[in-house]
Design a protein around this motif. Sequence first.
Motif, PDB file in Angstrom:
ATOM      1  N   VAL A  48       0.845  -1.195   0.000  1.00  0.00           N
ATOM      2  CA  VAL A  48       0.000   0.000   0.000  1.00  0.00           C
ATOM      3  C   VAL A  48       0.881   1.246   0.000  1.00  0.00           C
ATOM      4  O   VAL A  48       1.717   1.433   0.878  1.00  0.00           O
ATOM      5  N   VAL A  49       0.679   2.097  -1.005  1.00  0.00           N
ATOM      6  CA  VAL A  49       1.420   3.350  -1.131  1.00  0.00           C
ATOM      7  C   VAL A  49       0.433   4.496  -0.983  1.00  0.00           C
ATOM      8  O   VAL A  49      -0.626   4.497  -1.604  1.00  0.00           O
ATOM      9  N   THR A  50       0.759   5.469  -0.137  1.00  0.00           N
ATOM     10  CA  THR A  50      -0.057   6.680   0.006  1.00  0.00           C
ATOM     11  C   THR A  50       0.862   7.883  -0.119  1.00  0.00           C
ATOM     12  O   THR A  50       2.028   7.831   0.255  1.00  0.00           O
ATOM     13  N   GLY A  51       0.305   8.967  -0.633  1.00  0.00           N
ATOM     14  CA  GLY A  51       1.119  10.164  -0.757  1.00  0.00           C
ATOM     15  C   GLY A  51       0.332  11.318  -1.311  1.00  0.00           C
ATOM     16  O   GLY A  51      -0.876  11.219  -1.578  1.00  0.00           O
ATOM     17  N   SER A  52       1.032  12.420  -1.474  1.00  0.00           N
ATOM     18  CA  SER A  52       0.426  13.617  -2.056  1.00  0.00           C
ATOM     19  C   SER A  52       1.530  14.487  -2.629  1.00  0.00           C
ATOM     20  O   SER A  52       2.689  14.389  -2.229  1.00  0.00           O
ATOM     21  N   TYR A  53       1.131  15.330  -3.582  1.00  0.00           N
ATOM     22  CA  TYR A  53       2.048  16.340  -4.073  1.00  0.00           C
ATOM     23  C   TYR A  53       1.253  17.592  -4.356  1.00  0.00           C
ATOM     24  O   TYR A  53       0.045  17.545  -4.583  1.00  0.00           O
TER      25      TYR A  53
ATOM     26  N   TYR B 166      -3.020  10.693  -3.327  1.00  0.00           N
ATOM     27  CA  TYR B 166      -3.169   9.420  -4.031  1.00  0.00           C
ATOM     28  C   TYR B 166      -2.906   8.234  -3.123  1.00  0.00           C
ATOM     29  O   TYR B 166      -2.241   8.350  -2.090  1.00  0.00           O
ATOM     30  N   THR B 167      -3.475   7.098  -3.528  1.00  0.00           N
ATOM     31  CA  THR B 167      -3.227   5.813  -2.887  1.00  0.00           C
ATOM     32  C   THR B 167      -3.073   4.779  -3.993  1.00  0.00           C
ATOM     33  O   THR B 167      -3.630   4.926  -5.080  1.00  0.00           O
ATOM     34  N   ALA B 168      -2.339   3.726  -3.691  1.00  0.00           N
ATOM     35  CA  ALA B 168      -2.179   2.619  -4.632  1.00  0.00           C
ATOM     36  C   ALA B 168      -2.049   1.337  -3.831  1.00  0.00           C
ATOM     37  O   ALA B 168      -1.306   1.287  -2.847  1.00  0.00           O
ATOM     38  N   ASP B 169      -2.814   0.332  -4.236  1.00  0.00           N
ATOM     39  CA  ASP B 169      -2.730  -0.975  -3.600  1.00  0.00           C
ATOM     40  C   ASP B 169      -3.137  -2.039  -4.605  1.00  0.00           C
ATOM     41  O   ASP B 169      -3.695  -1.717  -5.661  1.00  0.00           O
TER      42      ASP B 169
ATOM     43  N   ASN C 268      -7.334  -2.061  -5.223  1.00  0.00           N
ATOM     44  CA  ASN C 268      -8.006  -0.924  -5.855  1.00  0.00           C
ATOM     45  C   ASN C 268      -7.178  -0.241  -6.938  1.00  0.00           C
ATOM     46  O   ASN C 268      -7.685   0.660  -7.598  1.00  0.00           O
ATOM     47  N   GLY C 269      -5.919  -0.595  -7.091  1.00  0.00           N
ATOM     48  CA  GLY C 269      -5.068   0.066  -8.078  1.00  0.00           C
ATOM     49  C   GLY C 269      -4.678   1.453  -7.622  1.00  0.00           C
ATOM     50  O   GLY C 269      -4.629   1.755  -6.427  1.00  0.00           O
ATOM     51  N   PHE C 270      -4.423   2.338  -8.586  1.00  0.00           N
ATOM     52  CA  PHE C 270      -4.010   3.715  -8.296  1.00  0.00           C
ATOM     53  C   PHE C 270      -5.239   4.617  -8.317  1.00  0.00           C
ATOM     54  O   PHE C 270      -6.021   4.587  -9.262  1.00  0.00           O
ATOM     55  N   ASN C 271      -5.419   5.408  -7.263  1.00  0.00           N
ATOM     56  CA  ASN C 271      -6.529   6.357  -7.168  1.00  0.00           C
ATOM     57  C   ASN C 271      -5.993   7.698  -6.710  1.00  0.00           C
ATOM     58  O   ASN C 271      -5.189   7.768  -5.781  1.00  0.00           O
TER      59      ASN C 271
END
Length: 141
Positions: A79-84, A98-101, A104-107
């Motif tokens: 699980v990757v979470t972040g923001s820019y 954004y999140t990616a797992d 659910n994929g990338f959102n």
Amino acid sequence: MAFKLIVLAAIVAVANAVAVGVGYPAAYPALGVAKVAAPVIAKAVDDYDPNPQYSYSYHIADALTGDNKEQQESRTGDVVTGSYALVEPDGTRRVVEYTADPVNGFNAVVHREPLAVKAVAPVAKIAAPLGYPGYARPILG
């Protein structure tokens, strides 16, 4: 001279091949050629981490160039979470979270925020009176 070097290299190659038993089956012990076992190559251990983790962030605010951006991201397992965020040419600030797992994929969710408005002094209008093309007087208002 070059021919002699080529012949010498060929002789060395044949002698080396005979010494390690290349091309001779084990049924020829009368030739005095011993089979040499191939060297065992150790398999490299995979550095597999079943729960990878990282976190990073940065922020740039360059008053000279006007470059203003930032990013942060973290990962725990898959699980990757972040923001820019960055300041766009129209003066708004765009923030992308954004999140990616694997499920659910990338959102990504995008927000636009207005920046604080700077007070700008009005610009004086200049008009030339009739009959004097080289003369200009300020008109305020």
